[in-house]
Design an enzyme around this catalytic site. Structure first.
Site, PDB file in Angstrom:
ATOM      1  CG  HIS A 143      -7.107 -20.328 -40.739  1.00  0.00           C
ATOM      2  ND1 HIS A 143      -8.374 -20.825 -40.095  1.00  0.00           N
ATOM      3  CD2 HIS A 143      -7.774 -19.110 -41.228  1.00  0.00           C
ATOM      4  CE1 HIS A 143      -9.411 -20.028 -40.221  1.00  0.00           C
ATOM      5  NE2 HIS A 143      -8.942 -18.847 -41.004  1.00  0.00           N
ATOM      6  CD  GLU A 152      -7.297 -24.078 -38.837  1.00  0.00           C
ATOM      7  OE1 GLU A 152      -6.060 -24.320 -39.473  1.00  0.00           O
ATOM      8  OE2 GLU A 152      -8.040 -23.308 -39.221  1.00  0.00           O
ATOM      9  NE  ARG A 208       8.666  -0.942 -27.730  1.00  0.00           N
ATOM     10  CZ  ARG A 208       8.495  -2.198 -27.269  1.00  0.00           C
ATOM     11  NH1 ARG A 208       7.406  -2.688 -27.136  1.00  0.00           N
ATOM     12  NH2 ARG A 208       9.609  -2.862 -26.940  1.00  0.00           N
ATOM     13  NE  ARG A 262       9.821  -0.466 -23.467  1.00  0.00           N
ATOM     14  CZ  ARG A 262       8.289  -0.434 -23.620  1.00  0.00           C
ATOM     15  NH1 ARG A 262       7.859  -1.523 -23.452  1.00  0.00           N
ATOM     16  NH2 ARG A 262       7.794   0.843 -23.360  1.00  0.00           N
TER      17      ARG A 262
HETATM   18  N1  URA Z   1       8.221  -8.567 -28.165  1.00  0.00           N
HETATM   19  C1  URA Z   1       7.477  -7.771 -27.451  1.00  0.00           C
HETATM   20  O1  URA Z   1       6.046  -7.821 -27.631  1.00  0.00           O
HETATM   21  N2  URA Z   1       7.844  -6.619 -26.940  1.00  0.00           N
HETATM   22  C2  URA Z   1       9.186  -6.224 -26.859  1.00  0.00           C
HETATM   23  O2  URA Z   1       9.461  -5.083 -26.263  1.00  0.00           O
HETATM   24  C3  URA Z   1       9.946  -7.335 -27.529  1.00  0.00           C
HETATM   25  C4  URA Z   1       9.578  -8.344 -28.201  1.00  0.00           C
END
Ligand code: URA
Length: 261
Positions: free
Chosen positions: A11, A84, A172, A227
């Site tokens: 890969h 690898e 989300r 968040r």
């Molecule tokens: N990467 C992630 O996995 N989540 C985020 O909220 C931002 C970057």
């Protein structure tokens, strides 16, 4: 695989000869970040290969060869890279990534150093049962901390929730369906209550598999979004993180090399 150390890895398209004795790898997720990371270590760093998500450069940092190679997004690609590169002699893996914070005291642009990860991935289960910890190398983590302190950067050291998915696994709702399965609803609040700092997508696999294989791995991420406040990744956040990564990577490797030779 260990009997075929002079062969071309399927890969990554790398051979042991190409790595010039490198023991260290810097592993961002994004292939587009490889060249700048490598050139920050060594202006003369040269490209080695590019196949699928694996773009690699070789740098020389004060006499030691260092490989910079991208992992792509998520755990399965990380396992291929570890297999690898370990076969070719790499023993120490430094992940430089991005992340979403879930604690209110963490600001966009801060750095989060993962000391351990919640294993919300699938790939690491192919290497170790779920009871096995996803824990970072103590010495490499100390070197990251030393580097962020030397640069006077704002950082947080703690536990990361590391998920196979960006949308439902990180709870989300701004996705195509807007639906999150029952098991994952309210999971962000639960991780927050349990003092988890952030979400990202590779550390659980990286830290579990590295420990299981007797390798060293550490992880530091720049925060692109908090968040708690909102769901939008801030426009300038990536540039802000990039401006810190380059010197941070160099100082971390130098510290670790000096402490471990
Ligand atoms: N990467 C992630 O996995 N989540 C985020 O909220 C931002 C970057």
């Amino acid at each position: 695989m260990s009997n075929h150390t002079d062969s071309l890895m399927y890969h990554t398209r790398l051979t042991r000869d190409m790595l010039n004795g490198a023991k260290y790898a810097v592993i961002p997720g994004d292939p587009g970040r490889v060249e700048s990371l490598a050139k920050a270590l060594d202006k003369e760093a040269a490209p080695l290969s590019a196949n699928r998500e694996y773009t690699s450069y070789l740098a020389n940092l004060e006499g030691q060869a260092v490989l910079v190679c991208s992992t792509g997004i998520g755990g399965p690609g990380v396992t291929i890279l570890l297999e690898e590169l370990a076969t070719l002699g790499i023993r120490c893996f430094l992940r430089i990534g991005t992340s979403g914070a879930i604690q209110s005291n963490i600001k966009v642009g801060d750095l989060i150093i993962t000391k351990a990860a919640v294993r919300l991935d699938g790939a690491s289960l192919h290497y170790a049962p779920v009871q096995y910890p996803a824990v970072a190398s103590f010495s490499l983590t100390q070197s990251i901390v030393q580097a962020v302190k030397a640069m006077k950067l704002s950082y947080h050291l703690g536990i990361t929730a590391s998920s196979d998915t960006f949308y439902p696994g990180q709870e989300r709702y701004d996705s195509y369906s807007g639906y999150v399965i029952k098991n994952l609803r309210n999971s962000m609040e639960e991780w927050r209550q349990l003092n988890v700092l952030n979400y990202e997508m590779e550390s659980a696999t990286l830290l579990t598999v590295a420990s299981a294989l007797g390798l060293q791995a550490g992880c530091v991420c720049g925060v692109l979004v908090n968040r708690v406040d909102n769901e939008e990744i801030e426009k300038n956040a990536l540039a802000d993180c990039r401006s810190k990564w380059l010197e941070l990577t160099r100082l971390t490797l130098l510290h670790h090399m000096n402490e471990n030779t």
